[in-house]
Scaffold this motif. Structure first.
Motif, PDB file in Angstrom:
ATOM      1  N   ASP A  18     -41.015  -6.297  35.135  1.00 26.19           N
ATOM      2  CA  ASP A  18     -40.267  -5.515  36.114  1.00 26.19           C
ATOM      3  C   ASP A  18     -39.041  -6.290  36.604  1.00 26.19           C
ATOM      4  O   ASP A  18     -37.951  -5.729  36.742  1.00 26.19           O
ATOM      5  CB  ASP A  18     -41.189  -5.142  37.279  1.00 26.19           C
ATOM      6  N   PHE A  19     -39.208  -7.576  36.853  1.00 28.46           N
ATOM      7  CA  PHE A  19     -38.099  -8.414  37.299  1.00 28.46           C
ATOM      8  C   PHE A  19     -36.999  -8.470  36.234  1.00 28.46           C
ATOM      9  O   PHE A  19     -35.807  -8.316  36.540  1.00 28.46           O
ATOM     10  CB  PHE A  19     -38.587  -9.826  37.631  1.00 28.46           C
ATOM     11  N   LEU A  20     -37.401  -8.678  34.972  1.00 33.31           N
ATOM     12  CA  LEU A  20     -36.401  -8.755  33.905  1.00 33.31           C
ATOM     13  C   LEU A  20     -35.680  -7.422  33.712  1.00 33.31           C
ATOM     14  O   LEU A  20     -34.471  -7.393  33.457  1.00 33.31           O
ATOM     15  CB  LEU A  20     -37.059  -9.203  32.598  1.00 33.31           C
ATOM     16  N   ARG A  21     -36.403  -6.319  33.851  1.00 37.19           N
ATOM     17  CA  ARG A  21     -35.754  -4.998  33.774  1.00 37.19           C
ATOM     18  C   ARG A  21     -34.746  -4.831  34.899  1.00 37.19           C
ATOM     19  O   ARG A  21     -33.667  -4.268  34.700  1.00 37.19           O
ATOM     20  CB  ARG A  21     -36.794  -3.889  33.849  1.00 37.19           C
ATOM     21  N   SER A  22     -35.111  -5.304  36.097  1.00 37.11           N
ATOM     22  CA  SER A  22     -34.199  -5.164  37.235  1.00 37.11           C
ATOM     23  C   SER A  22     -32.931  -5.998  37.048  1.00 37.11           C
ATOM     24  O   SER A  22     -31.885  -5.672  37.598  1.00 37.11           O
ATOM     25  CB  SER A  22     -34.900  -5.546  38.543  1.00 37.11           C
ATOM     26  N   LYS A  23     -33.027  -7.067  36.248  1.00 37.90           N
ATOM     27  CA  LYS A  23     -31.849  -7.880  35.943  1.00 37.90           C
ATOM     28  C   LYS A  23     -30.997  -7.260  34.848  1.00 37.90           C
ATOM     29  O   LYS A  23     -29.887  -7.723  34.589  1.00 37.90           O
ATOM     30  CB  LYS A  23     -32.262  -9.290  35.506  1.00 37.90           C
ATOM     31  N   GLY A  24     -31.525  -6.235  34.184  1.00 36.88           N
ATOM     32  CA  GLY A  24     -30.752  -5.553  33.156  1.00 36.88           C
ATOM     33  C   GLY A  24     -31.250  -5.763  31.736  1.00 36.88           C
ATOM     34  O   GLY A  24     -30.608  -5.309  30.792  1.00 36.88           O
ATOM     35  N   ALA A  25     -32.364  -6.446  31.567  1.00 39.01           N
ATOM     36  CA  ALA A  25     -32.897  -6.648  30.219  1.00 39.01           C
ATOM     37  C   ALA A  25     -33.337  -5.309  29.642  1.00 39.01           C
ATOM     38  O   ALA A  25     -33.880  -4.468  30.347  1.00 39.01           O
ATOM     39  CB  ALA A  25     -34.076  -7.616  30.251  1.00 39.01           C
ATOM     40  N   SER A  26     -33.075  -5.133  28.351  1.00 40.98           N
ATOM     41  CA  SER A  26     -33.489  -3.910  27.661  1.00 40.98           C
ATOM     42  C   SER A  26     -33.500  -4.202  26.164  1.00 40.98           C
ATOM     43  O   SER A  26     -33.227  -5.314  25.734  1.00 40.98           O
ATOM     44  CB  SER A  26     -32.544  -2.759  27.976  1.00 40.98           C
ATOM     45  N   LYS A  27     -33.783  -3.172  25.408  1.00 40.24           N
ATOM     46  CA  LYS A  27     -33.788  -3.314  23.949  1.00 40.24           C
ATOM     47  C   LYS A  27     -32.389  -3.109  23.366  1.00 40.24           C
ATOM     48  O   LYS A  27     -32.241  -2.943  22.166  1.00 40.24           O
ATOM     49  CB  LYS A  27     -34.763  -2.305  23.327  1.00 40.24           C
ATOM     50  N   VAL A  36     -28.619 -11.876  31.657  1.00 39.92           N
ATOM     51  CA  VAL A  36     -29.962 -12.321  31.292  1.00 39.92           C
ATOM     52  C   VAL A  36     -29.811 -13.382  30.208  1.00 39.92           C
ATOM     53  O   VAL A  36     -29.073 -13.204  29.239  1.00 39.92           O
ATOM     54  CB  VAL A  36     -30.805 -11.131  30.772  1.00 39.92           C
ATOM     55  N   THR A  37     -30.511 -14.498  30.378  1.00 36.51           N
ATOM     56  CA  THR A  37     -30.403 -15.598  29.418  1.00 36.51           C
ATOM     57  C   THR A  37     -31.160 -15.261  28.132  1.00 36.51           C
ATOM     58  O   THR A  37     -32.057 -14.410  28.137  1.00 36.51           O
ATOM     59  CB  THR A  37     -30.967 -16.899  30.013  1.00 36.51           C
ATOM     60  N   PRO A  38     -30.838 -15.941  27.046  1.00 32.28           N
ATOM     61  CA  PRO A  38     -31.555 -15.692  25.788  1.00 32.28           C
ATOM     62  C   PRO A  38     -33.075 -15.911  25.908  1.00 32.28           C
ATOM     63  O   PRO A  38     -33.849 -15.154  25.325  1.00 32.28           O
ATOM     64  CB  PRO A  38     -30.928 -16.687  24.811  1.00 32.28           C
ATOM     65  N   SER A  39     -33.485 -16.900  26.656  1.00 31.40           N
ATOM     66  CA  SER A  39     -34.928 -17.135  26.809  1.00 31.40           C
ATOM     67  C   SER A  39     -35.585 -15.998  27.594  1.00 31.40           C
ATOM     68  O   SER A  39     -36.729 -15.623  27.314  1.00 31.40           O
ATOM     69  CB  SER A  39     -35.198 -18.478  27.491  1.00 31.40           C
ATOM     70  N   PHE A  41     -34.592 -12.919  27.433  1.00 29.88           N
ATOM     71  CA  PHE A  41     -34.696 -11.829  26.470  1.00 29.88           C
ATOM     72  C   PHE A  41     -35.918 -12.003  25.574  1.00 29.88           C
ATOM     73  O   PHE A  41     -36.584 -11.046  25.219  1.00 29.88           O
ATOM     74  CB  PHE A  41     -33.439 -11.719  25.608  1.00 29.88           C
ATOM     75  N   LYS A  42     -36.211 -13.246  25.198  1.00 34.79           N
ATOM     76  CA  LYS A  42     -37.396 -13.495  24.377  1.00 34.79           C
ATOM     77  C   LYS A  42     -38.665 -13.110  25.138  1.00 34.79           C
ATOM     78  O   LYS A  42     -39.578 -12.504  24.574  1.00 34.79           O
ATOM     79  CB  LYS A  42     -37.454 -14.945  23.930  1.00 34.79           C
ATOM     80  N   VAL A  43     -38.727 -13.453  26.413  1.00 32.30           N
ATOM     81  CA  VAL A  43     -39.871 -13.073  27.239  1.00 32.30           C
ATOM     82  C   VAL A  43     -39.935 -11.555  27.352  1.00 32.30           C
ATOM     83  O   VAL A  43     -41.004 -10.953  27.207  1.00 32.30           O
ATOM     84  CB  VAL A  43     -39.797 -13.730  28.639  1.00 32.30           C
ATOM     85  N   TYR A  44     -38.798 -10.928  27.579  1.00 29.85           N
ATOM     86  CA  TYR A  44     -38.752  -9.465  27.684  1.00 29.85           C
ATOM     87  C   TYR A  44     -39.245  -8.822  26.385  1.00 29.85           C
ATOM     88  O   TYR A  44     -40.052  -7.892  26.411  1.00 29.85           O
ATOM     89  CB  TYR A  44     -37.330  -9.003  28.004  1.00 29.85           C
ATOM     90  N   ASP A  45     -38.763  -9.317  25.245  1.00 26.88           N
ATOM     91  CA  ASP A  45     -39.188  -8.758  23.960  1.00 26.88           C
ATOM     92  C   ASP A  45     -40.699  -8.887  23.770  1.00 26.88           C
ATOM     93  O   ASP A  45     -41.336  -7.988  23.235  1.00 26.88           O
ATOM     94  CB  ASP A  45     -38.461  -9.449  22.804  1.00 26.88           C
ATOM     95  N   TYR A  46     -41.274  -9.991  24.200  1.00 23.70           N
ATOM     96  CA  TYR A  46     -42.728 -10.165  24.120  1.00 23.70           C
ATOM     97  C   TYR A  46     -43.448  -9.157  25.025  1.00 23.70           C
ATOM     98  O   TYR A  46     -44.405  -8.513  24.616  1.00 23.70           O
ATOM     99  CB  TYR A  46     -43.123 -11.599  24.505  1.00 23.70           C
TER     100      TYR A  46
END
Length: 163
Positions: A18-27, A36-39, A41-46
């Motif tokens: 939820d936190f990463l989505r609120s920062k703008g992470a997506s597919k 959002v940092t590359p790391s 994004f890796k957490v988000y993808d997982y």
């Protein structure tokens, strides 16, 4: 979103997701327009591939309320929410001294609660469907000649054996 208290405690996978989505992470394949940092994004993808992507705060709160009667440790509850065990074997590996603290009926009740309240991964069939598919697949494989050595009549007809 403002951080009220740093390092307040461990987070569920849903809270991180939820936190990463609120920062703008997506597919989004470009991923260059968000802070959002590359790391991250890796957490988000997982987490997108885990059960956390189907959970909500209401679901987690409902599970917390219904699981109070089991008197589980905070770490055990956190792991149950993150892992979403759907069998007694999986629960046994999460709960410390499981066999001395709980009867098998209580553990089955906990597993049933997890399956009922916490949503499964959207592309993951539930345990009953998996067992049914395994049985059906085994039946299909044994049609025809069968499995050598399992059925004595078929094993005697094997041309590879002398007898």
């Amino acid at each position: 979103m403002k951080i009220l208290e740093a390092n307040a405690g461990p987070l569920t996978n849903f809270e991180v997701f939820d936190f990463l989505r609120s920062k703008g992470a997506s597919k989004d394949p470009t991923r260059v327009l968000v802070p959002v940092t590359p790391s991250e994004f890796k957490v988000y993808d997982y987490l997108v591939e885990s059960a956390a992507c189907n959970q909500t705060r209401n679901i987690i709160n409902e599970f917390l309320e219904k699981s109070k009667k089991f008197k589980l440790a905070k770490a055990e509850i956190l792991n149950i929410i993150n892992i979403r065990p759907s069998s007694l074997v999986e629960v046994d590996s999460i709960i410390e001294q499981c066999d001395t603290r709980f009867q098998e009926e209580e553990l089955q009740e906990l597993v049933d609660l997890v399956v009922e309240v916490l949503p499964p991964l959207s592309n993951q069939p539930n345990a009953a469907e998996e067992v049914n598919e395994d049985v059906q697949g085994a039946t299909e494989r044994t049609d025809g000649e069968g499995i050598k050595g399992v059925n004595d009549e078929k094993a005697d007809d094997d041309p590879m054996t002398d007898g």
